[in-house]
Structure formats: structure tokens, C-alpha cells
Motif scaffolding. Structure first.
Motif, PDB file in Angstrom:
ATOM      1  N   ARG A 101       0.774  -1.247   0.067  1.00  0.00           N
ATOM      2  CA  ARG A 101      -0.051   0.001   0.017  1.00  0.00           C
ATOM      3  C   ARG A 101       0.976   1.086   0.045  1.00  0.00           C
ATOM      4  N   PHE A 102       1.895   1.251   0.719  1.00  0.00           N
ATOM      5  CA  PHE A 102       2.948   2.289   1.028  1.00  0.00           C
ATOM      6  C   PHE A 102       3.805   2.479  -0.169  1.00  0.00           C
ATOM      7  N   GLY A 103       3.810   1.493  -1.212  1.00  0.00           N
ATOM      8  CA  GLY A 103       4.912   1.735  -2.359  1.00  0.00           C
ATOM      9  C   GLY A 103       6.204   1.060  -1.914  1.00  0.00           C
ATOM     10  N   GLY A 104       6.267   0.282  -0.908  1.00  0.00           N
ATOM     11  CA  GLY A 104       7.581  -0.426  -0.542  1.00  0.00           C
ATOM     12  C   GLY A 104       8.547   0.947  -0.165  1.00  0.00           C
ATOM     13  N   ARG A 105       8.102   2.020   0.178  1.00  0.00           N
ATOM     14  CA  ARG A 105       8.790   3.173   0.902  1.00  0.00           C
ATOM     15  C   ARG A 105       8.953   3.131   2.012  1.00  0.00           C
ATOM     16  N   LYS A 147     -15.543  13.837  12.658  1.00  0.00           N
ATOM     17  CA  LYS A 147     -15.042  13.325  11.265  1.00  0.00           C
ATOM     18  C   LYS A 147     -15.148  14.375  10.469  1.00  0.00           C
ATOM     19  N   PRO A 148     -16.415  15.059  10.134  1.00  0.00           N
ATOM     20  CA  PRO A 148     -16.386  15.994   8.860  1.00  0.00           C
ATOM     21  C   PRO A 148     -15.435  17.114   9.072  1.00  0.00           C
ATOM     22  N   ALA A 149     -15.095  17.647  10.202  1.00  0.00           N
ATOM     23  CA  ALA A 149     -14.226  18.633  10.656  1.00  0.00           C
ATOM     24  C   ALA A 149     -12.793  18.380  10.024  1.00  0.00           C
ATOM     25  N   LEU A 150     -12.445  16.899  10.448  1.00  0.00           N
ATOM     26  CA  LEU A 150     -10.992  16.487   9.925  1.00  0.00           C
ATOM     27  C   LEU A 150     -11.225  16.363   8.609  1.00  0.00           C
ATOM     28  N   MET A 151     -12.073  15.771   7.736  1.00  0.00           N
ATOM     29  CA  MET A 151     -11.931  15.657   6.505  1.00  0.00           C
ATOM     30  C   MET A 151     -11.919  17.064   5.803  1.00  0.00           C
ATOM     31  N   ALA A 152     -12.607  18.233   6.308  1.00  0.00           N
ATOM     32  CA  ALA A 152     -12.400  19.567   5.924  1.00  0.00           C
ATOM     33  C   ALA A 152     -11.128  19.831   6.049  1.00  0.00           C
ATOM     34  N   SER A 153     -10.588  19.679   7.067  1.00  0.00           N
ATOM     35  CA  SER A 153      -9.109  20.149   7.340  1.00  0.00           C
ATOM     36  C   SER A 153      -8.274  19.456   6.240  1.00  0.00           C
ATOM     37  N   ILE A 154      -8.497  18.209   5.806  1.00  0.00           N
ATOM     38  CA  ILE A 154      -7.651  17.573   5.114  1.00  0.00           C
ATOM     39  C   ILE A 154      -7.769  18.259   3.592  1.00  0.00           C
ATOM     40  N   GLU A 155      -8.850  18.580   3.221  1.00  0.00           N
ATOM     41  CA  GLU A 155      -9.304  19.231   1.949  1.00  0.00           C
ATOM     42  C   GLU A 155      -8.371  20.693   1.878  1.00  0.00           C
ATOM     43  N   ARG A 156      -8.428  21.299   2.921  1.00  0.00           N
ATOM     44  CA  ARG A 156      -7.700  22.554   3.235  1.00  0.00           C
ATOM     45  C   ARG A 156      -6.205  22.353   2.877  1.00  0.00           C
ATOM     46  N   MET A 157      -5.650  21.233   3.451  1.00  0.00           N
ATOM     47  CA  MET A 157      -4.309  21.078   3.390  1.00  0.00           C
ATOM     48  C   MET A 157      -3.827  20.565   2.104  1.00  0.00           C
ATOM     49  N   ILE A 158      -4.858  19.965   1.433  1.00  0.00           N
ATOM     50  CA  ILE A 158      -4.387  19.424  -0.109  1.00  0.00           C
ATOM     51  C   ILE A 158      -4.604  20.560  -0.844  1.00  0.00           C
ATOM     52  N   ALA A 159      -5.418  21.523  -0.581  1.00  0.00           N
ATOM     53  CA  ALA A 159      -5.329  22.726  -1.508  1.00  0.00           C
ATOM     54  C   ALA A 159      -4.421  23.691  -1.249  1.00  0.00           C
ATOM     55  N   GLU A 160      -3.591  23.429   0.033  1.00  0.00           N
ATOM     56  CA  GLU A 160      -2.372  24.407   0.341  1.00  0.00           C
ATOM     57  C   GLU A 160      -1.206  23.727  -0.075  1.00  0.00           C
ATOM     58  N   GLY A 161      -1.173  22.481  -0.796  1.00  0.00           N
ATOM     59  CA  GLY A 161      -0.057  21.976  -1.378  1.00  0.00           C
ATOM     60  C   GLY A 161       0.622  20.950  -0.137  1.00  0.00           C
ATOM     61  N   LYS A 162       0.089  20.722   1.055  1.00  0.00           N
ATOM     62  CA  LYS A 162       0.639  19.898   2.002  1.00  0.00           C
ATOM     63  C   LYS A 162       0.701  18.605   1.700  1.00  0.00           C
ATOM     64  N   TYR A 163      -0.652  18.152   1.070  1.00  0.00           N
ATOM     65  CA  TYR A 163      -0.558  16.628   0.694  1.00  0.00           C
ATOM     66  C   TYR A 163      -1.259  16.535  -0.633  1.00  0.00           C
ATOM     67  N   PRO A 164      -0.655  15.362  -1.378  1.00  0.00           N
ATOM     68  CA  PRO A 164      -1.176  15.151  -2.750  1.00  0.00           C
ATOM     69  C   PRO A 164      -2.537  14.703  -2.502  1.00  0.00           C
ATOM     70  N   ARG A 165      -3.735  14.837  -3.451  1.00  0.00           N
ATOM     71  CA  ARG A 165      -5.040  14.530  -3.646  1.00  0.00           C
ATOM     72  C   ARG A 165      -4.871  13.059  -3.256  1.00  0.00           C
ATOM     73  N   ASN A 166      -3.985  12.142  -3.975  1.00  0.00           N
ATOM     74  CA  ASN A 166      -3.903  10.933  -3.882  1.00  0.00           C
ATOM     75  C   ASN A 166      -2.450  10.567  -3.226  1.00  0.00           C
ATOM     76  N   LEU A 167      -2.522  10.007  -1.876  1.00  0.00           N
ATOM     77  CA  LEU A 167      -1.335   9.662  -1.248  1.00  0.00           C
ATOM     78  C   LEU A 167      -0.452   8.916  -1.886  1.00  0.00           C
ATOM     79  N   TRP A 168      -0.886   7.731  -2.403  1.00  0.00           N
ATOM     80  CA  TRP A 168      -0.115   6.746  -2.667  1.00  0.00           C
ATOM     81  C   TRP A 168      -0.034   6.314  -4.189  1.00  0.00           C
ATOM     82  N   LYS A 169      -0.573   6.991  -5.048  1.00  0.00           N
ATOM     83  CA  LYS A 169      -0.669   7.043  -6.446  1.00  0.00           C
ATOM     84  C   LYS A 169       0.746   7.050  -6.784  1.00  0.00           C
TER      85      LYS A 169
END
Length: 303
Positions: free
Chosen positions: A69-73, A281-303
């Protein structure tokens, strides 16, 4: 420089949350909190992740959270926490059904970890900064003994809008080392804006920036030996209490109090996220969306 290990405490089912929250999707592609924790750990230079799980859901868990799942990393191992996994000579008291707590879970990894390691809860979102901070500190401890650390958060960044929380309130000396950690329960922000805890029926105020533990600790392998030795003493004292738990702060406070070890408190101004309640949970999911928009995480972590 040694690569530290990440120890993920995932054996608890989370009775208040009502499901196996360690595997609940919170990201846009159903990534779990664990996925973000491992992703941040990889970026922070960790070389291995060890999951503490239960046999009752091992097959399901291992199918999801595998090295593939973690790409062997990052290397992946699993250890198990069960009620009857006790040091030789100890037996489970009749009527005991509750697990033995977080430090007992840590003890289960003694044979899997031989380098400095960080401990996290599976259902807490700590943020990339926290992993960088503790990873950098642990990487300098190869060969060290009795030098531990933790990442402490400002209390006001760890509250839930959906109910009270329990937090380890930390006292810190002038050199940045922990002097004591006290568990406070029923902490909440009240209508007038203050933060109070209601232990013992009294309403006591707490400062916004009070340093609190969210169970993000860093240890060297000697911690396993201390824990195994003290668990027997703790077990004898608490055998008749069928709900007693051997917590990490219990062990840490003993070692700090006796001067056997020091623990550096690494401060984080990051926002902690968790799912203490389903409504979180909804507040966490919204925070993750904000962090994705800010470039802190990719939209698909393991792609």
C-alpha cells in the motif's frame, strides 16, 4: 544517522467512536488517518512502521495496511496486543476483559524495534511538522539511553467541539524537560470562552497554551526493559482493579520522578485533529481538503 521507527498503537477498537476507526476513510480517496501518519513519517525520514493490532481484526487490517500500500517506501511489521500476553508468571485475573493499556501495547514491540522510535495513536492526526520535529530528534539518539522526548501541543489546538476530552497536562522545566504529566479529564471550552476541566467535580481553568501530551512520544530501546520490569510491580498493585490500565504516562512519570531518564518536550504549534467522537470526522475531512489545497498533501497519497 539512524532511521527511527514509527510504532502505531492500533489495537483499540474505539468504543466511543463505534467502529474500527483505525481503518475509517477520511481522505478524498478513503485514506485513513494511518495513511497520513505513515506518509508524514516517510517524509520525516522514518525507516519502518510497526503496527500493534489484535488477532480479531488482523487479517482485515493487514490486507489494507501493507508494505505494498505504501509503495515499498517503508518497511512494515505487525505485533499483537492481547489480554493474556503477560510476562512469565503472571495470569489474567478472573473477570478481566479490558486491555492493559497503551504502555502494555508498547511492550509488545520489544522484539521488533532495536532503534529509537516514536509512538503514536492510530486515530490521531498529528501533522507533518510533528513528525519532522520528533524524527530529527530521534535520529540523533542512536546508541543513547535514558533520553526520551515527546511532542506537546497547545491545549487550545486539541479540543473537540463535540464533547469533553482527556489530556495529559505537562509541566516543563527551564531546560525544556518534562517534570510531570497529570491526566485531566472532561476538558472543554465553555460558553464564556474559558477552557475548564471538571476533575473531581471542581471546575478548574487551564491556559490556552498549556502544553499537553497527545501520546506522541519518542523513546530509545532501553524503554522496553524499564517497562517490562515495572509492569510486574504495577500488575501486583493493580491486579484487583479489573479496569486499571498501564498507560505510557504512568511509566514516563516513574522514570522522570526517579531521575532514571530525561524527556525533552518538543513544542508544536500545529493543529491536532482526531476523531474522539463520530461528529469530529467531517471537521477532520474538511481540514484535510484545506491542506491538500495548500499543497501540503497530494490528493492521492499513494498514487
Amino acid at each position: 544517522m539512524v532511521k527511527p521507527t514509527l510504532l502505531v498503537l492500533a489495537a483499540g477498537m474505539g468504543s466511543r467512536y463505534g467502529s474500527l476507526k483505525q481503518m475509517d476513510g477520511v481522505g478524498p480517496n478513503r485514506e485513513a488517518i494511518i495513511d497520513y501518519s505513515v506518509y508524514d513519517a516517510i517524509r520525516a525520514g522514518f525507516g519502518k512502521v510497526v503496527f500493534v493490532i489484535r488477532h480479531s481484526f488482523a487479517k482485515e487490517f493487514q490486507e489494507v495496511f501493507s508494505a505494498e500500500r505504501f509503495g515499498g517506501r517503508i518497511a512494515v511489521e505487525y505485533v499483537f496486543q492481547e489480554l493474556d500476553y503477560l510476562p512469565e508468571g503472571l495470569t489474567v485475573p478472573e473477570g478481566r476483559v479490558k486491555p492493559w493499556g497503551t504502555n502494555h501495547a508498547v511492550m509488545m514491540a520489544a522484539k521488533a524495534i532495536h532503534e529509537p522510535f516514536a509512538v503514536i495513536n492510530a486515530d490521531d492526526f498529528y501533522g507533518a511538522e510533528a513528525y519532522r520535529t520528533i524524527g530529527d530528534y530521534l535520529a540523533q539518539l542512536d546508541g543513547s539511553r535514558n533520553r526520551y522526548c515527546m511532542v506537546a501541543y497547545d491545549l487550545n489546538r486539541t479540543l473537540s467541539e463535540n464533547g469533553t476530552v482527556s489530556r495529559g497536562i505537562c509541566s516543563v522545566d527551564g531546560e525544556g524537560n518534562l517534570t510531570a504529566m497529570v491526566e485531566r479529564t472532561q476538558i472543554e471550552r465553555v460558553a464564556d470562552g474559558r477552557i475548564l476541566f471538571h476533575d473531581g467535580g471542581a471546575d478548574e481553568p487551564l491556559a490556552e497554551d498549556t502544553p499537553v501530551s497527545m501520546n506522541l512520544f519518542g523513546f530509545t530501546p532501553d524503554y522496553f526493559d524499564y517497562s517490562a520490569a515495572y509492569f510486574k510491580e504495577w500488575f501486583a498493585a493493580n491486579r484487583e482493579n479489573l479496569k486499571a490500565e498501564f498507560y505510557i504516562p504512568t511509566m514516563v512519570n516513574k522514570l522522570i520522578g526517579e531521575g532514571a531518564a530525561s524527556l525533552r518536550v518538543l513544542r508544536s504549534t500545529a493543529q491536532w485533529h482526531g476523531v474522539t467522537y463520530k461528529e469530529d470526522k467531517p471537521a477532520l475531512m474538511a481540514s484535510i481538503e484545506r491542506m491538500i489545497a495548500e499543497g501540503k498533501y497530494p490528493r492521492n497519497l499513494w498514487k
